[in-house]
Write an enzyme that holds these catalytic residues in place. Structure first.
Site, PDB file in Angstrom:
ATOM      1  N   TYR A  54      -2.285 -39.388  14.356  1.00 59.07           N
ATOM      2  CA  TYR A  54      -1.438 -38.200  14.488  1.00 59.07           C
ATOM      3  C   TYR A  54      -0.428 -38.416  15.617  1.00 59.07           C
ATOM      4  CZ  TYR A  54      -5.511 -36.296  12.018  1.00 59.07           C
ATOM      5  OH  TYR A  54      -6.538 -36.079  11.127  1.00 59.07           O
ATOM      6  N   TRP A  58       1.119 -31.391  17.244  1.00 58.21           N
ATOM      7  CA  TRP A  58       0.543 -30.434  16.302  1.00 58.21           C
ATOM      8  C   TRP A  58       0.322 -29.099  16.988  1.00 58.21           C
ATOM      9  CZ3 TRP A  58       0.756 -35.104  14.251  1.00 58.21           C
ATOM     10  CH2 TRP A  58       0.667 -35.246  12.861  1.00 58.21           C
ATOM     11  N   TRP A  60      -1.871 -26.099  16.684  1.00 53.24           N
ATOM     12  CA  TRP A  60      -3.069 -25.575  17.345  1.00 53.24           C
ATOM     13  C   TRP A  60      -3.719 -26.626  18.213  1.00 53.24           C
ATOM     14  CZ3 TRP A  60      -8.153 -23.974  14.495  1.00 53.24           C
ATOM     15  CH2 TRP A  60      -8.589 -24.958  13.602  1.00 53.24           C
ATOM     16  N   GLN A 137      -0.044 -23.152  11.643  1.00 51.84           N
ATOM     17  CA  GLN A 137      -1.460 -23.345  11.915  1.00 51.84           C
ATOM     18  C   GLN A 137      -2.001 -22.131  12.662  1.00 51.84           C
ATOM     19  OE1 GLN A 137      -1.801 -27.279  13.817  1.00 51.84           O
ATOM     20  NE2 GLN A 137      -2.822 -28.036  11.984  1.00 51.84           N
ATOM     21  N   GLY A 197      -6.045 -25.040   9.198  1.00 49.12           N
ATOM     22  CA  GLY A 197      -6.482 -26.125  10.060  1.00 49.12           C
ATOM     23  C   GLY A 197      -7.712 -26.847   9.565  1.00 49.12           C
ATOM     24  N   ASP A 199      -8.470 -28.486   6.708  1.00 47.05           N
ATOM     25  CA  ASP A 199      -7.705 -28.958   5.564  1.00 47.05           C
ATOM     26  C   ASP A 199      -8.481 -29.100   4.263  1.00 47.05           C
ATOM     27  OD1 ASP A 199      -6.569 -29.502   8.049  1.00 47.05           O
ATOM     28  OD2 ASP A 199      -5.449 -31.217   7.341  1.00 47.05           O
ATOM     29  N   ARG A 232     -11.809 -39.056   4.426  1.00 44.40           N
ATOM     30  CA  ARG A 232     -10.553 -38.329   4.230  1.00 44.40           C
ATOM     31  C   ARG A 232     -10.551 -37.559   2.907  1.00 44.40           C
ATOM     32  NH1 ARG A 232      -7.983 -37.464   8.472  1.00 44.40           N
ATOM     33  NH2 ARG A 232      -6.040 -37.324   7.295  1.00 44.40           N
ATOM     34  N   TRP A 385     -13.888 -31.956   7.046  1.00 42.93           N
ATOM     35  CA  TRP A 385     -14.084 -30.512   6.933  1.00 42.93           C
ATOM     36  C   TRP A 385     -15.028 -30.099   5.807  1.00 42.93           C
ATOM     37  CZ3 TRP A 385     -13.167 -27.674  10.955  1.00 42.93           C
ATOM     38  CH2 TRP A 385     -12.132 -28.014  11.843  1.00 42.93           C
ATOM     39  N   GLU A 428     -12.786 -37.428  16.835  1.00 45.16           N
ATOM     40  CA  GLU A 428     -12.158 -36.298  16.157  1.00 45.16           C
ATOM     41  C   GLU A 428     -13.236 -35.331  15.655  1.00 45.16           C
ATOM     42  OE1 GLU A 428      -8.876 -35.666  12.545  1.00 45.16           O
ATOM     43  OE2 GLU A 428      -9.691 -37.656  12.972  1.00 45.16           O
TER      44      GLU A 428
END
Length: 462
Positions: A54, A58, A60, A137, A197, A199, A232, A385, A428
């Site tokens: 990234y 970004w 948030w 976001q 956020g 995703d 991913r 997520w 992350e």
């Protein structure tokens, strides 16, 4: 050899002078590690989430970064938020990415030439420079600004920080409460899975089935250059993300004119908007200006949140799909984050706490909170997520537990966050069952929020 703390300019470090450093060697090591990550990811005007995956700013992420940076440098934390808000559109939206023109376009997709903000977003008020994305976001920014101010009120007043950011934050919330009230019931809607956020959450799967994906040859996934495909989103989901973003762009980022084949009310997004409204009320009091209605709006939003999204039987808040009008039958961590809201009904707090500490979300291997129910049909401990534990949601829930007096569970979650942040190399996210690091390492918000909990142990700075 210099400590990472020594790398900050002396003018940047007033917050260090009046905040005691942790005394335990492990805490001091963690603090230095977190500082190293934040210093290493600083670009001169803002902080990238990761130097690899990234490489831009970004939205948030920067809010969470500022919350941690306030313990190292109040001035740098202020600049983090000011840099982001300087890219705000005239309609009030704060874009989810602010692009660094020095970064090659092929380093990240969707790149500036995909979003075409300065041309496609001209009518909506996109700035000519810098180039940005056109979506948003979660609104953590007012809370972040208030916490940054509280870290050193004298420095904040001297620089006129709150007076500068308040109008921009108010315009941002106005955008969400007017143009994004797509359901007409008082809550803000999100129009792309990247906006809440989270995703790749299973909470979006049902709505995404309505979206025809962009052809595979129409885009190249730069994220797979730095992340394992098993971690991913799938190519099918990514194609749907691209299609939604392209449709919104081709409608000039006009919320009234865009087709919005994906439109949902998300509990986390709206809970943060409530907390942000309360922060704006605090900011008004600090500046000695009348509250134009932030406190009243927070109360109305809280009522709408409970009325629209609370599921008493499930014991958590649900996403509502605005196309069907029905709640989505999935249990995501977004449904627990409203614990952050201070004036929830007592029975709602009690049931949320029971769900958080029950079999769906009690990840005893890490003491963190999975992003999706452990018992859910779509649970995957490694995929983005769909199960992994994230540090920003843990921080929000820890703050919510403290707000409502669940101090023992808040302390357990704090300890788990600090342990996993340091042990994972500031990953992350992590596998909630094993603690295995996943995604990028040296991730900025992981370092920032660990630093915040080290310096603010109760997790509830006034």
């Amino acid at each position: 050899m210099k400590s990472p703390l020594d790398l900050l300019d002396s003018a940047d470090t007033p917050a260090l002078l009046d905040r005691p450093a942790p005394t335990a060697p492990a805490d001091l090591t963690l603090r230095r590690g977190a500082a190293r990550v934040l210093i290493g990811n600083w670009t001169g005007t803002s902080t990238v989430p990761s130097r690899t995956l990234y490489p831009h700013q970004w939205s948030w992420d920067s809010a969470f970064v500022a919350i941690g940076l306030r313990h190292l440098s109040v001035r740098r934390a202020q600049r983090e938020l000011e840099s982001l808000l300087s890219a705000q559109w005239a309609d009030g939206r704060v874009p989810h990415i602010v692009f660094n023109p020095a970064v090659p376009h092929d380093a990240y997709f969707p790149s500036p030439d995909f979003w075409r903000s300065s041309s496609a977003g001209r009518v909506a008020g996109a700035p000519r420079v810098p180039e940005t994305s056109g979506i948003v976001q979660p609104p953590v920014h007012a809370l972040a600004a208030w916490l940054v101010h509280r870290a050193d009120p004298a420095e904040s007043r001297r620089r006129g920080f709150l007076a500068r950011v308040r109008p921009r934050l108010a315009a941002w919330h106005d955008y969400l409460l007017t143009r994004r009230d797509l359901g007409g019931k008082g809550l803000a809607a999100v129009v792309h899975p990247w906006e809440p956020g989270m995703d790749n959450s299973p909470c979006w799967d049902e709505a995404l089935r309505r979206v025809d994906p962009a052809p595979a040859g129409a885009f190249r996934r730069a994220d797979l250059d730095h992340g394992h495909p098993a971690d991913r989103p799938t190519d099918l989901d990514y194609g749907r993300y691209v299609r939604l973003a392209a449709d919104y762009r081709d409608a000039g980022y006009d919320d009234a004119a865009a087709p919005h084949r994906f439109a949902v009310e998300d509990p986390c997004f709206n809970a943060l908007l409530i907390v942000g409204e309360l922060a704006l009320a605090d900011i008004c009091r600090e500046l000695g200006v009348p509250d134009p209605g932030h406190t009243a709006r927070a109360a109305r939003l809280t009522e709408a949140l409970v009325d629209r999204l609370w599921d008493a039987e499930a014991g958590l808040f649900r996403v509502r799909d605005l196309h069907t009008g029905a709640p989505v039958d999935e249990k995501g961590v977004s449904g627990l984050v409203p614990l952050l809201v201070p004036h929830l009904p007592a029975d709602v707090v009690r049931r949320l706490h029971a769900t958080l500490t029950g079999p769906d979300f009690r990840a005893t291997g890490t003491d963190l909170v999975p992003s999706y129910a452990l018992t859910g049909h779509a649970f995957d401990p490694t995929r983005y997520w769909r199960g992994p534990a994230w540090f920003n949601t843990a921080w929000l829930i820890q703050r919510g537990l403290t707000t409502h007096g669940h101090h023992e569970d808040a302390a357990r979650l704090r300890a788990g966050l600090l342990d996993q942040a340091g042990g994972s190399g500031f990953a992350e996210y992590v596998d909630p069952l094993t603690g295995e690091a996943r995604g990028a390492r040296d991730f900025s918000w992981t370092a920032a929020l660990a630093l915040d909990l080290l310096c603010d142990p109760k997790g509830a700075t006034p």
